[in-house]
Design an enzyme around this catalytic site. Structure first.
Site, PDB file in Angstrom:
ATOM      1  N   SER A   1       0.838  -1.205   0.000  1.00 53.84           N
ATOM      2  CA  SER A   1       0.000   0.000   0.000  1.00 53.84           C
ATOM      3  C   SER A   1       0.874   1.256   0.000  1.00 53.84           C
ATOM      4  O   SER A   1       0.602   2.207  -0.732  1.00 53.84           O
ATOM      5  CB  SER A   1      -0.901   0.023   1.235  1.00 53.84           C
ATOM      6  OG  SER A   1      -1.714  -1.123   1.277  1.00 53.84           O
TER       7      SER A   1
ATOM      8  N   ASN B   1      -6.162  -9.066  -7.448  1.00 55.27           N
ATOM      9  CA  ASN B   1      -6.179  -9.776  -6.172  1.00 55.27           C
ATOM     10  C   ASN B   1      -7.486 -10.515  -5.919  1.00 55.27           C
ATOM     11  O   ASN B   1      -7.522 -11.459  -5.148  1.00 55.27           O
ATOM     12  CB  ASN B   1      -5.879  -8.812  -5.020  1.00 55.27           C
ATOM     13  CG  ASN B   1      -6.693  -7.544  -5.083  1.00 55.27           C
ATOM     14  OD1 ASN B   1      -6.612  -6.802  -6.061  1.00 55.27           O
ATOM     15  ND2 ASN B   1      -7.484  -7.289  -4.070  1.00 55.27           N
TER      16      ASN B   1
ATOM     17  N   GLN C   1       0.345  -9.018  -6.319  1.00 56.19           N
ATOM     18  CA  GLN C   1      -0.137 -10.400  -6.421  1.00 56.19           C
ATOM     19  C   GLN C   1       0.719 -11.256  -7.350  1.00 56.19           C
ATOM     20  O   GLN C   1       0.638 -12.479  -7.311  1.00 56.19           O
ATOM     21  CB  GLN C   1      -1.586 -10.428  -6.931  1.00 56.19           C
ATOM     22  CG  GLN C   1      -2.608  -9.965  -5.922  1.00 56.19           C
ATOM     23  CD  GLN C   1      -2.797 -10.935  -4.765  1.00 56.19           C
ATOM     24  OE1 GLN C   1      -2.627 -12.140  -4.899  1.00 56.19           O
ATOM     25  NE2 GLN C   1      -3.151 -10.396  -3.617  1.00 56.19           N
TER      26      GLN C   1
ATOM     27  N   ALA D   1       6.197  -8.257   0.551  1.00 62.72           N
ATOM     28  CA  ALA D   1       6.802  -9.547   0.926  1.00 62.72           C
ATOM     29  C   ALA D   1       5.785 -10.591   1.389  1.00 62.72           C
ATOM     30  O   ALA D   1       5.929 -11.773   1.096  1.00 62.72           O
ATOM     31  CB  ALA D   1       7.846  -9.327   2.024  1.00 62.72           C
TER      32      ALA D   1
ATOM     33  N   THR E   1      14.266   4.521  10.313  1.00 63.50           N
ATOM     34  CA  THR E   1      15.228   3.425  10.464  1.00 63.50           C
ATOM     35  C   THR E   1      14.691   2.187   9.757  1.00 63.50           C
ATOM     36  O   THR E   1      13.526   1.829   9.921  1.00 63.50           O
ATOM     37  CB  THR E   1      15.474   3.146  11.958  1.00 63.50           C
ATOM     38  OG1 THR E   1      15.951   4.350  12.551  1.00 63.50           O
ATOM     39  CG2 THR E   1      16.486   2.033  12.153  1.00 63.50           C
TER      40      THR E   1
ATOM     41  N   CYS F   1      -9.950  -6.447   2.737  1.00 58.47           N
ATOM     42  CA  CYS F   1     -10.383  -5.109   3.142  1.00 58.47           C
ATOM     43  C   CYS F   1     -11.889  -4.980   3.039  1.00 58.47           C
ATOM     44  O   CYS F   1     -12.513  -4.263   3.805  1.00 58.47           O
ATOM     45  CB  CYS F   1      -9.743  -4.049   2.272  1.00 58.47           C
ATOM     46  SG  CYS F   1      -8.213  -4.576   1.529  1.00 58.47           S
TER      47      CYS F   1
HETATM   48  C1  LIG Z   1      -2.162  -7.000  -0.738  1.00 60.94           C
HETATM   49  C2  LIG Z   1      -2.184  -6.044  -1.869  1.00 60.94           C
HETATM   50  C3  LIG Z   1      -1.775  -4.704  -1.708  1.00 60.94           C
HETATM   51  C4  LIG Z   1      -1.395  -4.150  -0.353  1.00 60.94           C
HETATM   52  O1  LIG Z   1      -0.191  -4.658   0.127  1.00 60.94           O
HETATM   53  P1  LIG Z   1       0.139  -4.515   1.688  1.00 60.94           P
HETATM   54  O2  LIG Z   1       1.546  -4.979   1.802  1.00 60.94           O
HETATM   55  O3  LIG Z   1      -0.823  -5.396   2.401  1.00 60.94           O
HETATM   56  O4  LIG Z   1      -0.013  -3.077   2.023  1.00 60.94           O
HETATM   57  C5  LIG Z   1      -1.764  -3.884  -2.804  1.00 60.94           C
HETATM   58  N1  LIG Z   1      -2.132  -4.331  -4.012  1.00 60.94           N
HETATM   59  C6  LIG Z   1      -2.525  -5.601  -4.221  1.00 60.94           C
HETATM   60  C7  LIG Z   1      -2.889  -6.037  -5.593  1.00 60.94           C
HETATM   61  C8  LIG Z   1      -2.569  -6.492  -3.153  1.00 60.94           C
HETATM   62  O5  LIG Z   1      -2.973  -7.738  -3.368  1.00 60.94           O
END
Ligand SMILES: *Cc1c(COP(=O)(O)O)cnc(C)c1O
Length: 388
Positions: free
Chosen positions: A74, A153, A181, A202, A239, A327
């Site tokens: 995000s 996703n 993804q 990650a 950091t 979400c």
């Molecule tokens: C999970 C996801 C995110 C967000 O990643 P986070 O590390 O949870 O903030 C953004 N874009 C897609 C397509 C995702 O599947």
């Protein structure tokens, strides 16, 4: 009872080897990478090594300058959109994206609209895809950024990224892809695919949560979203999350190094679910593209019943699944992705997403195929909408 985790699009289990690589950076090597003493320099080296691992996995040229570690996917998406908008506003205030992006992109675009930017949301087809031609037609002289996700996703649909990259490069417009993804699951090469910026996270490929990275092609200037210290070449203050970054590096190396084994295996398990579910359960519809989809994604609309009730019953049987994105579960709004693909409201409510990981087994799949039909039958028997 058997426990089956099929919500790998929400997050994945941490790989044991990744945990082992991270552990010393919680215990013995706890220096601050900005410190000049030996413990600090050991931490600094570990971060530099992880940066090389990320660059190598993506086919980036210059790890030191092109990879920025972030606090997740995000944050990387926010940084690109807000940063490019701020830095290149003299060229224009027009951004192109799609109507099926992750909320990290969509809501940030809405924020930009309130700040006076104009956003074109390209509509997807019934499979959740846009074409490179749609992008070409939407680009204007004042377009500063095209942002199109790599793989969706919710429904797993893969976008024609190399074609979109070629169009953007030809027209001289920056191209960002949210590949959260896709990284670790499909082969990606930023150079060959003409990708200028790419977000990854990650915890979507068996690494730790709360750490991600942004690839930014050399020559593109993205101002810092978080200001303060001079970390990450002044691009991201704070950091460094050293254990997390080490974990990200190890996870991307392992995941990208085993795509050739894992992707075909996962695709076969995915297709077993995709073929068997409609044979075992009447009146279901596959969502997303039949072939151009992420190896681990299965998404069905199960007519006449609510997605949430299926999830609860699956959970009682030890199966963790999802009815869309993490979400949106918790709210009863139908998925914006399914609505964008043209599904009517009542069908967009009844979707079931099963997402596989590198650790999913054939037995897991067989257990779902054993349990799911009975659950659907029971729920439909109680549904006023369903008549056999
Ligand atoms: C999970 C996801 C995110 C967000 O990643 P986070 O590390 O949870 O903030 C953004 N874009 C897609 C397509 C995702 O599947």
């Amino acid at each position: 009872m058997r426990q089956v985790y099929m919500d790998n699009a929400a997050t994945t289990a941490l790989n044991k080897e990744v945990l082992e690589a991270m552990t010393p950076y919680f215990t013995e090597i706890y220096g601050n990478p900005s410190s000049l003493h030996t413990p600090g320099q050991l931490a600094h080296k570990a971060v530099a090594n992880a940066r090389q691992q990320v660059a190598k996995a993506l086919g980036a040229e210059d790890a030191e300058r092109e990879i920025i570690f972030t606090g997740g996917g995000s944050e990387a998406d926010n940084m690109v959109l807000l940063g490019i908008a701020q830095r290149y506003q003299k060229k224009g205030k027009h951004i192109i994206t799609t109507n099926v992006e992750h909320h990290a992109v969509l809501y940030t675009c809405q924020r930009l609209e309130k700040m006076g930017y104009e956003v074109t949301y390209l509509p997807v087809d019934e499979y959740g895809r846009i074409t490179a031609q749609q992008v070409a037609d939407a680009i204007r002289p004042d377009t500063i950024l095209v942002s199109v996700m790599f793989g969706n996703n919710e429904v797993g649909t893969l976008m024609p990224i190399p074609e979109i990259g070629a169009v953007c490069r030809e027209k001289g417009v920056f191209f960002h892809t949210d590949a959260v993804q896709a990284v670790g699951h499909v082969h990606i090469n930023v150079k060959e695919m003409n990708i200028d910026m790419l977000s990854l996270s990650a915890h979507k490929f068996h690494g730790p949560k709360g750490v991600g990275a942004l690839y930014v092609r050399k020559g593109i200037v993205i101002p810092a979203l978080i200001t303060g210290g001079a970390q990450e070449h002044n691009k991201r203050a704070g950091t460094e999350n050293v254990p997390g970054i080490v974990g990200l590096g190890k996870a991307i190396e392992l995941a990208c190094g085993s795509i050739d084994e894992n992707a075909p295996r996962m695709t076969r398990l995915r297709d077993k679910l995709i073929t068997r579910i409609p044979e075992l359960i009447p009146e279901v519809k596959l969502n997303g593209h039949p072939t151009e989809r992420l190896p681990g994604n299965v998404n069905f609309s199960i007519k006449y019943i609510e997605g949430e009730s299926i999830l609860l019953m699956l959970d009682l049987n030890g199966i963790a699944a999802s009815s869309g994105s993490a979400c949106t579960s918790g709210s009863l709004d139908p998925s914006h992705v399914l609505l964008a693909m043209g599904l009517p409201h009542e069908i967009a409510h009844g979707s079931l997403r099963l997402t596989l990981g590198d650790d999913t087994t054939e037995e897991d799949v067989d257990y779902v195929l054993e349990v799911l039909p009975a659950i659907v039958k029971r729920l439909r028997a109680m549904s006023p909408l369903y008549h056999e």
